[in-house]
Scaffold this motif. Structure first.
Motif, PDB file in Angstrom:
ATOM      1  N   LEU A  42      48.342  32.039  32.597  1.00 46.34           N
ATOM      2  CA  LEU A  42      49.007  32.799  33.651  1.00 46.34           C
ATOM      3  C   LEU A  42      48.419  32.465  35.020  1.00 46.34           C
ATOM      4  N   LEU A  43      47.107  32.341  35.067  1.00 49.95           N
ATOM      5  CA  LEU A  43      46.432  31.948  36.308  1.00 49.95           C
ATOM      6  C   LEU A  43      46.146  30.448  36.228  1.00 49.95           C
ATOM      7  N   ARG A  44      46.673  29.712  37.187  1.00 47.67           N
ATOM      8  CA  ARG A  44      46.653  28.256  37.124  1.00 47.67           C
ATOM      9  C   ARG A  44      45.699  27.649  38.143  1.00 47.67           C
ATOM     10  N   PRO A  45      45.295  26.398  37.940  1.00 49.01           N
ATOM     11  CA  PRO A  45      44.396  25.738  38.893  1.00 49.01           C
ATOM     12  C   PRO A  45      44.962  25.746  40.304  1.00 49.01           C
ATOM     13  N   GLY A  46      44.095  26.049  41.262  1.00 51.15           N
ATOM     14  CA  GLY A  46      44.493  26.027  42.655  1.00 51.15           C
ATOM     15  C   GLY A  46      45.074  27.325  43.179  1.00 51.15           C
ATOM     16  N   GLU A  47      45.313  28.308  42.301  1.00 53.54           N
ATOM     17  CA  GLU A  47      45.886  29.565  42.758  1.00 53.54           C
ATOM     18  C   GLU A  47      44.850  30.394  43.507  1.00 53.54           C
ATOM     19  N   ARG A  48      45.291  30.988  44.597  1.00 50.38           N
ATOM     20  CA  ARG A  48      44.429  31.889  45.366  1.00 50.38           C
ATOM     21  C   ARG A  48      44.431  33.262  44.714  1.00 50.38           C
ATOM     22  N   LEU A  49      43.240  33.852  44.549  1.00 43.10           N
ATOM     23  CA  LEU A  49      43.120  35.165  43.921  1.00 43.10           C
ATOM     24  C   LEU A  49      42.924  36.205  45.020  1.00 43.10           C
ATOM     25  N   SER A  50      43.980  36.937  45.319  1.00 39.94           N
ATOM     26  CA  SER A  50      43.952  37.940  46.381  1.00 39.94           C
ATOM     27  C   SER A  50      43.160  39.162  45.932  1.00 39.94           C
ATOM     28  N   GLU A  51      42.103  39.493  46.673  1.00 43.77           N
ATOM     29  CA  GLU A  51      41.309  40.675  46.333  1.00 43.77           C
ATOM     30  C   GLU A  51      42.152  41.937  46.399  1.00 43.77           C
ATOM     31  N   ASP A  52      42.931  42.081  47.466  1.00 39.50           N
ATOM     32  CA  ASP A  52      43.725  43.301  47.640  1.00 39.50           C
ATOM     33  C   ASP A  52      44.764  43.457  46.544  1.00 39.50           C
ATOM     34  N   ALA A  53      45.535  42.394  46.293  1.00 37.55           N
ATOM     35  CA  ALA A  53      46.627  42.489  45.331  1.00 37.55           C
ATOM     36  C   ALA A  53      46.113  42.696  43.912  1.00 37.55           C
ATOM     37  N   ILE A  54      45.104  41.911  43.508  1.00 38.46           N
ATOM     38  CA  ILE A  54      44.578  42.026  42.145  1.00 38.46           C
ATOM     39  C   ILE A  54      43.825  43.336  41.974  1.00 38.46           C
TER      40      ILE A  54
END
Length: 230
Positions: A42-54
């Motif tokens: 589901l989480l792929r290479p290069g994806e930005r992990l948003s602190e707020d959204a997650i």
């Protein structure tokens, strides 16, 4: 363009994981959820992990999430880029070689016969093969890959070591990031379904050394195919 990890589908899945958390939840539990989502693709290479959204999706504080990111960074699953944020890591050909070096040490060792193979130990292997077969029949290539990794996780679990189980979970998460290099992951994983069945059959007959050799051949072939894709 690389999809961001604050997309609706990703956040909906993480929101579903919220029920796994409770008052006694720890940073490690949040990291485990994110690690599992990486293993599932589901989480792929290069994806930005948003602190707020997650953080909102999981219902956890920013500090908890940052500590979880730090754990995943130590596991080489995410990277922090100054002034840009946290991203799912993109692996290199050198990473592939090193990951398979570790796999060749850990997985065959679980079949050395120090721990008897029980019916309980074989059950998750059969379940993983069944899940992979169903996914292949329905054209769900990514799920074939997930089931294949569950098979190898169950193989390593035959060693009866909680430490090896932990290492394998981290290793499989890194491997999932490697598998994204294949244009058609289902086509990559599908041929190994029969080889998984072969290994299971050998284990069911108590032919541990033959199963070990079949696994070593399997790992060597998979490594070569991945390196060729790089």
């Amino acid at each position: 363009m690389t999809a961001r990890a604050d997309d609706t589908g990703v956040l909906a899945a993480l929101a579903g994981d919220r029920s796994l958390l409770n008052r006694s939840s720890t940073v490690e539990r949040v990291a485990e959820i994110l690690r599992e989502r990486i293993i599932e693709g589901l989480l792929r290479p290069g994806e930005r992990l948003s602190e707020d959204a997650i953080g909102r999706a999981l219902g956890v504080s920013r500090n908890t999430l940052r500590e979880s990111f730090r754990l995943l960074s130590h596991e080489r699953l995410v990277v922090h880029e100054l002034n840009r944020g946290v991203f799912v890591r993109t692996l290199s050909a050198e990473d592939v070689t090193d990951l398979y070096r570790v796999r060749k040490l850990i997985e065959p060792a679980a079949l050395d016969g120090d721990v008897p193979v029980s019916e309980e130990g074989l059950r998750p292997l059969r379940a993983a093969i069944a899940a992979a077969a169903n996914a292949a029949a329905e054209g769900r290539g990514a799920d074939v890959g997930t089931a294949n990794m569950r098979f190898h996780q169950a193989l390593a679990a035959l060693a009866g070591s909680a430490r090896i189980d932990t290492i394998m979970r981290q290793l499989l998460a890194e491997l999932r990031l490697v598998f994204h290099v294949m244009d058609r992951p289902g086509e990559f994983h599908a041929p190994y379904l029969d080889r998984n069945r072969e290994i299971l059959g050998l284990l069911e007959r108590g032919e541990l050394q033959q199963a070990r050799q079949a696994l070593l051949d399997y790992l060597a072939d998979a490594e070569a195919r991945l390196l060729a894709a790089y």
